[in-house]
Write an enzyme that holds these catalytic residues in place. Structure first.
Site, short mmCIF file in Angstrom:
data_model
loop_
_atom_site.label_atom_id
_atom_site.label_comp_id
_atom_site.label_asym_id
_atom_site.label_seq_id
_atom_site.Cartn_x
_atom_site.Cartn_y
_atom_site.Cartn_z
N LEU A 157 17.83 -0.41 2.20
CA LEU A 157 16.69 -1.25 2.58
C LEU A 157 15.68 -1.28 1.42
O LEU A 157 15.80 -0.52 0.48
CB LEU A 157 16.05 -0.70 3.85
CG LEU A 157 16.93 -0.81 5.10
CD1 LEU A 157 16.41 0.08 6.22
CD2 LEU A 157 17.04 -2.26 5.58
N GLY A 212 14.81 -4.14 -0.41
CA GLY A 212 14.90 -5.40 -1.13
C GLY A 212 14.76 -5.26 -2.64
O GLY A 212 14.95 -4.18 -3.21
N CYS A 231 12.06 -5.34 -4.40
CA CYS A 231 10.91 -4.52 -4.79
C CYS A 231 11.29 -3.05 -4.96
O CYS A 231 11.06 -2.46 -6.02
CB CYS A 231 9.82 -4.68 -3.73
SG CYS A 231 8.41 -3.63 -4.02
N ALA A 279 7.32 -14.84 -21.73
CA ALA A 279 6.18 -13.93 -21.81
C ALA A 279 5.44 -13.92 -20.49
O ALA A 279 4.22 -14.10 -20.42
CB ALA A 279 5.25 -14.33 -22.95
N GLY A 280 6.20 -13.75 -19.39
CA GLY A 280 5.60 -13.62 -18.06
C GLY A 280 5.46 -12.15 -17.72
O GLY A 280 5.49 -11.28 -18.59
N ILE A 322 7.40 -9.99 -15.98
CA ILE A 322 8.56 -9.11 -16.22
C ILE A 322 8.73 -8.88 -17.72
O ILE A 322 8.93 -7.74 -18.17
CB ILE A 322 9.85 -9.73 -15.61
CG1 ILE A 322 9.77 -9.70 -14.09
CG2 ILE A 322 11.10 -8.99 -16.12
CD1 ILE A 322 10.96 -10.27 -13.37
N HIS A 371 -20.54 8.11 -10.79
CA HIS A 371 -20.59 8.26 -12.25
C HIS A 371 -19.96 9.58 -12.64
O HIS A 371 -20.24 10.60 -12.01
CB HIS A 371 -22.04 8.23 -12.72
CG HIS A 371 -22.17 8.49 -14.20
ND1 HIS A 371 -21.88 7.52 -15.13
CD2 HIS A 371 -22.50 9.61 -14.88
CE1 HIS A 371 -22.06 8.03 -16.35
NE2 HIS A 371 -22.43 9.30 -16.23
#
Ligand code: FAD
Ligand code: NAI
Length: 464
Positions: free
Chosen positions: A40, A42, A44, A179-180, A182, A443
């Protein structure tokens, strides 16, 4: 209800499908999820977000050990790469997470059906020789790499992202086509591990959908890291030979071709929706010219019992967008008002430094004739950035000139992928830049750069 009958049958077990199945089960529906892959999660979990981020983290540590630790007064001697261990770690991360989804299915009583799902009627899906009946069917079959005409992907020398996540050795010369996201993430991985990387891009800029100022900064930063870019260039052919790959490239607007020799080529020119084998057209479901399943605002196709979500439908191909659609469609099916706000979907590029955006880019605001003010703050003046030695980048907030409402936030810098969540929450609540500026930020943190950018919208940044 009969054993083979369900309220909802989800086809595809990626972030869209598995999240939809779990949410529907939480809402008391009887749910099955069909997945053709061995595990399972996918694209990703198996060959996308997770293995790429595991390699980005490992390669970043390698780069830091090689170049940065000495400046902190830490000597580590010769830094050696053990690629097999790095890859084994990546596989273990993937394995643990995909098993986790199987565990969540058991916990939520989602039935996992293994095999290729085929839609054979308004309420029927076949899988592994069995027919299951469903009150509603949700298509969540995702996407696959876009092929480049005339170039054969062998996943050894000429690879898609899947092959580039599993090289057995560091290619000496790697050419990346596109040049995306990925191309830049996986190009960074292999550059850090020692490859000479050349990125060939058709357009005259990198990451075309991104805010232009951010993209320019990222371009310069990656060049400094040693990635070479050939913009405005197209690949005419690529041929795998015994000792590598021979590519022919030429100017995008036409001109003299040129030959480039490489040890490997990564083709990353986009992804296309995956509906192969589903027989959707036989079931009467309308698919557009790009192969996307056509849906209405409630994820319903033209067949009233069949819904679709994730990469297989319009919108950005992102895991969190698929997940949110999975939740929304489950809620619609349970009679609730499921909804996704497409104006507030963050995007992150996990380069070093990270680049993250939510909302409108400056180019979009200009094209839409929207009057806005921009507030910008450099990480050079951020004290946490100084202590970390990570001062490259800036945060930029775009707010409506009249109402001060935040319209877009763009960050390149340390932990930008985490910082963007504050911007997304602010935008969901309809915040003005002043709301962010008046919110107390701890901070020293990177998040103070967001506060200072918000102050800068009104021309009153303190530290610049
Ligand atoms: P998918 O994850 O593609 O899942 C679809 C599932 O359906 C697959 O498991 C497939 O086997 C199954 N399936 C298909 N057809 C059938 C059938 N007929 N029967 C049964 N099962 C079927 N996105 C991010 O947000 N962040 C990132 O960092 C990120 N990194 C990425 C890195 C890479 C290298 C790649 C390739 C993609 C990355 N993405 C990232 C994009 C992300 O992976 C996708 O947007 C996301 O997986 C889409 O989810 P989905 O559920 O729609 O489809
Ligand atoms: P992309 O759409 O991000 O980039 C493709 C690039 O290839 C573009 O710059 C395009 O102009 C260029 N291109 C197209 N045809 C070309 C050609 N013939 N020659 C040269 N250049 C060409 O696609 P990519 O990188 O393949 O990723 C696919 C999708 O996967 C992303 O759009 C994103 O949705 C998802 N993804 C998300 C990640 C994240 O969220 N961090 C990480 C990786 C992928």
């Amino acid at each position: 209800m009969a054993e083979d009958s369900f309220d909802v049958v989800v086809v595809g077990g990626g972030p869209g499908g598995y999240v939809c199945a779990i949410r529907a089960a939480q809402l008391g529906l009887k749910v099955a999820c069909i997945e053709k892959g061995a595990t399972l999660g996918g694209t990703c979990l198996n060959v996308g977000c997770i293995p790429s981020k595991a390699l980005l983290q490992s390669s970043e540590l390698y780069a830091q050990a090689s170049h940065d630790l000495a400046g902190h007064g830490i000597g580590v001697g010769d830094v050696r790469l053990d690629l097999a261990t790095m890859m084994a770690r990546k596989l273990k991360v993937v394995d643990d997470l995909t098993k986790g989804i199987a565990g969540l299915f058991k916990k939520n009583k989602v039935t996992h059906l293994a095999g290729l799902g085929r839609v054979v009627g308004k309420h029927q899906v076949t899988v592994a020789g069995q027919t299951v009946n469903a009150r509603a069917i949700v298509i969540a079959t995702g996407s696959e790499p876009m092929p480049l005409k005339g170039i054969t992907i062998d996943e050894k020398k000429i690879v898609s992202s899947t092959g580039a996540l599993a090289f057995g050795a560091v290619p000496k010369r790697l050419v990346v086509v596109g040049a995306g996201i990925i191309g830049l993430e996986l190009g960074s991985v292999w550059r850090r591990l020692g490859s000479e990387v050349t990125v060939v891009e058709f357009l005259d800029r990198i990451v075309p959908a991104m805010d232009g100022e951010l993209a320019k900064h990222l371009h310069r930063t990656l060049q400094r890291q040693g990635l070479a870019f050939r913009l405005g260039t197209k690949v005419a052919s690529a041929e795998a030979r015994k000792n590598g790959v021979t590519l022919t490239v030429e100017p995008a607007q036409g001109g003299e071709p040129e030959v480039i020799n490489a040890d490997a080529v990564l083709v990353a020119i986009g992804r296309r929706p995956l509906t192969e084998g589903l027989d959707l057209i036989d079931a009467g479901v309308v698919v557009d010219n790009a192969g996307l399943v056509v849906i209405d605002d409630h994820f319903r196709t033209n067949v009233d019992s069949i819904y679709a979500i994730g990469d297989v439908v319009r919108g950005p191909m992102l895991a969190h967008k698929a997940e949110d659609e999975g939740i929304a469609v489950a809620e619609v099916l349970a009679g609730q008002a499921g909804h996704v706000n497409y104006d507030v979907i963050p995007g992150v590029i996990y380069t070093h430094p990270e680049a993250a955006s939510v909302g409108k880019t400056e180019e979009e605001l200009k094209a839409g004739g929207v009057e806005y003010r921009a507030g910008k703050f450099s990480f050079l003046a951020n004290s946490r950035g100084r202590t970390y030695g990570q001062t490259d980048g800036f945060a930029k907030i775009l707010a409506d000139r009249t109402t001060d409402r935040v319209l877009g936030v763009h960050v390149i810098g340390p932990a930008a992928g985490e910082l963007i969540a504050e911007a997304a929450v602010a935008m969901e609540f309809g915040a003005a830049a002043e709301d962010i500026a008046r919110t107390c930020h701890a901070h020293p943190t990177f998040s103070e750069a967001i506060k200072e950018a918000a102050l800068a919208v009104a021309g009153r940044a303190i530290h610049s």
